[in-house]
Design a protein around this motif. Structure first.
Motif, mmCIF file in Angstrom:
data_model
loop_
_atom_site.group_PDB
_atom_site.id
_atom_site.type_symbol
_atom_site.label_atom_id
_atom_site.label_comp_id
_atom_site.label_asym_id
_atom_site.label_seq_id
_atom_site.Cartn_x
_atom_site.Cartn_y
_atom_site.Cartn_z
ATOM 1 N N GLY A 130 -57.899 -57.386 -107.111
ATOM 2 C CA GLY A 130 -58.403 -58.134 -105.953
ATOM 3 C C GLY A 130 -58.270 -56.333 -105.142
ATOM 4 O O GLY A 130 -59.106 -56.327 -104.188
ATOM 5 N N MET A 131 -57.947 -55.760 -105.331
ATOM 6 C CA MET A 131 -57.129 -53.976 -104.824
ATOM 7 C C MET A 131 -58.805 -53.060 -105.388
ATOM 8 O O MET A 131 -58.570 -52.658 -104.295
ATOM 9 N N LEU A 132 -58.762 -53.518 -106.280
ATOM 10 C CA LEU A 132 -60.126 -53.061 -106.593
ATOM 11 C C LEU A 132 -61.229 -53.198 -106.285
ATOM 12 O O LEU A 132 -62.544 -52.480 -105.896
ATOM 13 N N LEU A 133 -61.124 -54.468 -105.470
ATOM 14 C CA LEU A 133 -62.675 -55.034 -105.608
ATOM 15 C C LEU A 133 -62.989 -54.786 -103.968
ATOM 16 O O LEU A 133 -63.166 -54.037 -102.674
ATOM 17 N N ALA A 134 -61.176 -54.445 -103.233
ATOM 18 C CA ALA A 134 -61.431 -54.023 -101.752
ATOM 19 C C ALA A 134 -61.361 -52.740 -101.579
ATOM 20 O O ALA A 134 -62.559 -51.917 -100.545
ATOM 21 N N TRP A 135 -61.272 -51.712 -102.770
ATOM 22 C CA TRP A 135 -60.681 -50.324 -102.298
ATOM 23 C C TRP A 135 -62.576 -49.866 -102.711
ATOM 24 O O TRP A 135 -63.240 -49.162 -102.235
ATOM 25 N N ALA A 136 -63.747 -50.650 -103.915
ATOM 26 C CA ALA A 136 -64.606 -50.639 -104.323
ATOM 27 C C ALA A 136 -66.216 -51.261 -102.947
ATOM 28 O O ALA A 136 -67.402 -49.957 -102.928
ATOM 29 N N MET A 137 -65.518 -51.737 -102.080
ATOM 30 C CA MET A 137 -66.006 -52.761 -100.884
ATOM 31 C C MET A 137 -66.604 -50.877 -100.185
ATOM 32 O O MET A 137 -65.681 -51.116 -99.630
ATOM 33 N N PRO A 138 -68.106 -51.637 -99.454
ATOM 34 C CA PRO A 138 -68.427 -49.703 -99.016
ATOM 35 C C PRO A 138 -67.756 -50.267 -98.003
ATOM 36 O O PRO A 138 -68.109 -51.057 -96.756
ATOM 37 N N PRO A 139 -67.608 -49.220 -96.622
ATOM 38 C CA PRO A 139 -66.994 -49.365 -95.421
ATOM 39 C C PRO A 139 -67.816 -50.475 -94.972
ATOM 40 O O PRO A 139 -67.559 -51.246 -93.634
ATOM 41 N N LEU A 140 -69.018 -50.319 -94.903
ATOM 42 C CA LEU A 140 -70.383 -50.449 -93.693
ATOM 43 C C LEU A 140 -70.226 -51.851 -93.385
ATOM 44 O O LEU A 140 -70.053 -53.357 -92.945
ATOM 45 N N ALA A 141 -70.200 -51.960 -95.256
ATOM 46 C CA ALA A 141 -70.009 -53.867 -95.752
ATOM 47 C C ALA A 141 -68.728 -54.653 -95.057
ATOM 48 O O ALA A 141 -68.478 -55.824 -94.667
ATOM 49 N N ALA A 142 -68.038 -53.816 -95.233
ATOM 50 C CA ALA A 142 -66.586 -54.358 -94.940
ATOM 51 C C ALA A 142 -66.037 -54.399 -93.245
ATOM 52 O O ALA A 142 -65.375 -55.528 -93.219
ATOM 53 N N MET A 143 -67.038 -53.259 -92.632
ATOM 54 C CA MET A 143 -66.885 -53.636 -90.956
ATOM 55 C C MET A 143 -67.717 -55.098 -91.044
ATOM 56 O O MET A 143 -66.935 -55.391 -89.709
ATOM 57 N N MET A 247 -54.004 -37.879 -94.647
ATOM 58 C CA MET A 247 -54.177 -37.500 -93.354
ATOM 59 C C MET A 247 -55.520 -36.760 -93.139
ATOM 60 O O MET A 247 -56.319 -36.740 -92.160
ATOM 61 N N ILE A 248 -56.647 -36.567 -94.534
ATOM 62 C CA ILE A 248 -57.703 -35.527 -93.998
ATOM 63 C C ILE A 248 -58.862 -36.969 -94.011
ATOM 64 O O ILE A 248 -59.625 -37.043 -93.328
ATOM 65 N N TRP A 249 -58.306 -37.579 -94.774
ATOM 66 C CA TRP A 249 -59.551 -38.801 -94.173
ATOM 67 C C TRP A 249 -59.196 -39.872 -92.969
ATOM 68 O O TRP A 249 -60.295 -39.922 -93.253
ATOM 69 N N ASP A 250 -58.139 -40.017 -93.143
ATOM 70 C CA ASP A 250 -58.021 -41.017 -91.341
ATOM 71 C C ASP A 250 -58.354 -39.963 -90.449
ATOM 72 O O ASP A 250 -58.519 -40.376 -89.191
ATOM 73 N N LEU A 251 -58.104 -38.767 -91.015
ATOM 74 C CA LEU A 251 -58.333 -37.587 -89.436
ATOM 75 C C LEU A 251 -59.735 -37.675 -89.174
ATOM 76 O O LEU A 251 -60.583 -37.888 -88.338
ATOM 77 N N LYS A 252 -60.440 -37.790 -90.100
ATOM 78 C CA LYS A 252 -62.267 -38.108 -90.638
ATOM 79 C C LYS A 252 -63.238 -38.698 -90.184
ATOM 80 O O LYS A 252 -63.927 -39.096 -90.839
ATOM 81 N N VAL A 253 -62.274 -40.325 -90.183
ATOM 82 C CA VAL A 253 -62.720 -41.730 -89.955
ATOM 83 C C VAL A 253 -63.759 -41.814 -89.418
ATOM 84 O O VAL A 253 -63.332 -40.940 -88.031
ATOM 85 N N PHE A 254 -64.800 -41.906 -89.554
ATOM 86 C CA PHE A 254 -66.046 -41.989 -88.879
ATOM 87 C C PHE A 254 -66.573 -43.632 -88.188
ATOM 88 O O PHE A 254 -66.877 -44.401 -87.815
ATOM 89 N N THR A 255 -66.904 -44.345 -90.023
ATOM 90 C CA THR A 255 -67.946 -45.441 -89.518
ATOM 91 C C THR A 255 -66.839 -46.749 -89.361
ATOM 92 O O THR A 255 -67.258 -47.379 -88.212
ATOM 93 N N GLN A 256 -65.850 -46.733 -89.309
ATOM 94 C CA GLN A 256 -64.542 -48.490 -89.243
ATOM 95 C C GLN A 256 -64.665 -47.825 -87.061
ATOM 96 O O GLN A 256 -65.178 -48.941 -86.900
ATOM 97 N N ILE A 257 -65.096 -46.809 -86.807
ATOM 98 C CA ILE A 257 -65.032 -46.791 -85.639
ATOM 99 C C ILE A 257 -65.923 -46.562 -84.625
ATOM 100 O O ILE A 257 -66.239 -47.541 -83.826
ATOM 101 N N PHE A 258 -66.915 -46.393 -85.436
ATOM 102 C CA PHE A 258 -68.574 -46.672 -84.040
ATOM 103 C C PHE A 258 -68.823 -47.583 -84.735
ATOM 104 O O PHE A 258 -69.266 -48.141 -83.411
#
Length: 318
Positions: A130-143, A247-258
């Protein structure tokens, strides 16, 4: 008891020459094998970086796309950025959002890692898949899925709240208010980041010798004490890695916010640094100013990464 004295070297003796390092084919072979990868890395990373630096010291607007020369302005773009109140508001908002996401991600990832250690093989496999599926899902599809869950008219959250409370939640927007907007964004980001943290910490926890934990338990240490005094020190380096990377990943987050802004968020009150750079460049056409912000953002990221690099080198030298 007699002692022997070594003869002193004559004052005009020539210094012993240092051994010269002979370049042999064996020494060149590793560099020759790395040369294609290094060339690709320089082209992919080096050119955009140089181009960004060039744009940041020029007044490059939409007109320059038509062939008009871009005037050189020096550090004016940097001065304008650093004196802009909105830049500092977006930066502060991004850092606060990053700190909240990192804290929740590390805490939840630790709990899931400890849970994986206690589960049986079957349930551990189910949870891991279950966690692997959540991790592998593209951010845009998850959004797209999360956007439907928090949809104003047909969202699952509003429907469940209406059923549980008896109040009419249908039509309630979770993205209009900046506080609820970032709560939804944090939920989405933490959901996607927990698998990496959980798997990494689980791999570290499984390397702790069982005799050490048994000895601590025989000495009367509780589960909380064993975790704080035994398990955490053993995986301290892993914690440094996952915290810095988060910290690096969350600071440069783009897809989810956009994407959330496109669904219903107010851009002026919910933009983070990544979205702000995109707005200045692609939306408003101020490519020089956007490049200056990107350079400042890159310096911030390098400062965060420097601690990770120093910690890694220090651990390797021990």
């Amino acid at each position: 008891m007699s002692s022997t004295t070594l003869p002193a070297a004559p004052p005009d003796a020539a210094p012993v020459p240092r051994a010269t390092r002979v370049i042999t084919p064996a020494r060149l072979l590793p560099w020759l094998m790395l040369a294609p990868s290094l060339a690709v890395l320089v082209v992919i990373t080096g050119y955009p970086l140089v181009r960004m630096l060039w744009l940041s010291v020029h007044e490059y607007e939409r007109a320059q796309l038509l062939g008009v020369p871009a005037p050189f302005v020096g550090l004016d773009n940097y001065v304008a950025t650093l004196t802009d109140e909105r830049f500092w508001a977006v930066t502060a908002r991004s850092f606060v959002f990053m700190l909240v996401c990192v804290a929740v991600t590390i805490t939840a990832g630790t709990l899931v890692a400890l849970l994986l250690m206690r589960l049986g093989p079957v349930m551990r496999l189910v949870l891991s898949i279950g966690m692997l599926l959540a991790w592998a899902m593209p951010p845009l599809a998850a959004m797209l899925v999360w956007g439907w869950i928090f949809d104003t008219q047909y969202g699952v959250v509003n429907h469940v709240l209406t059923s549980l409370t008896g109040d009419d939640w249908m039509g309630h927007s979770w993205l209009i208010s900046p506080l609820s907007f970032f709560a939804v964004a944090a939920l989405v980001i933490v959901w996607g980041a927990i698998p990496f943290v959980a798997f990494t910490l689980y791999a570290g926890f499984t390397q702790i010798p069982g005799e050490v934990l048994e000895a601590a338990q025989l000495d009367g240490a509780s589960a909380r004490q064993r975790f704080a005094s035994v398990q955490v020190p053993y995986v301290r380096t892993i914690y440094v890695v996952v915290i810095v990377l988060s910290m690096i990943w969350d600071l440069k987050v783009f897809t989810q916010i956009f994407v959330l802004q496109g669904i219903g968020g107010v851009k002026a009150r919910t933009s983070t640094l990544g979205v702000y750079i995109y707005e200045m460049g692609m939306a408003q056409g101020h490519y020089g100013a956007a490049s200056a912000i990107a350079v400042i953002f890159t310096i911030i990221m390098l400062a965060i990464s420097a601690y990770y690099v120093r910690a890694t080198i220090r651990e390797e030298q021990l």
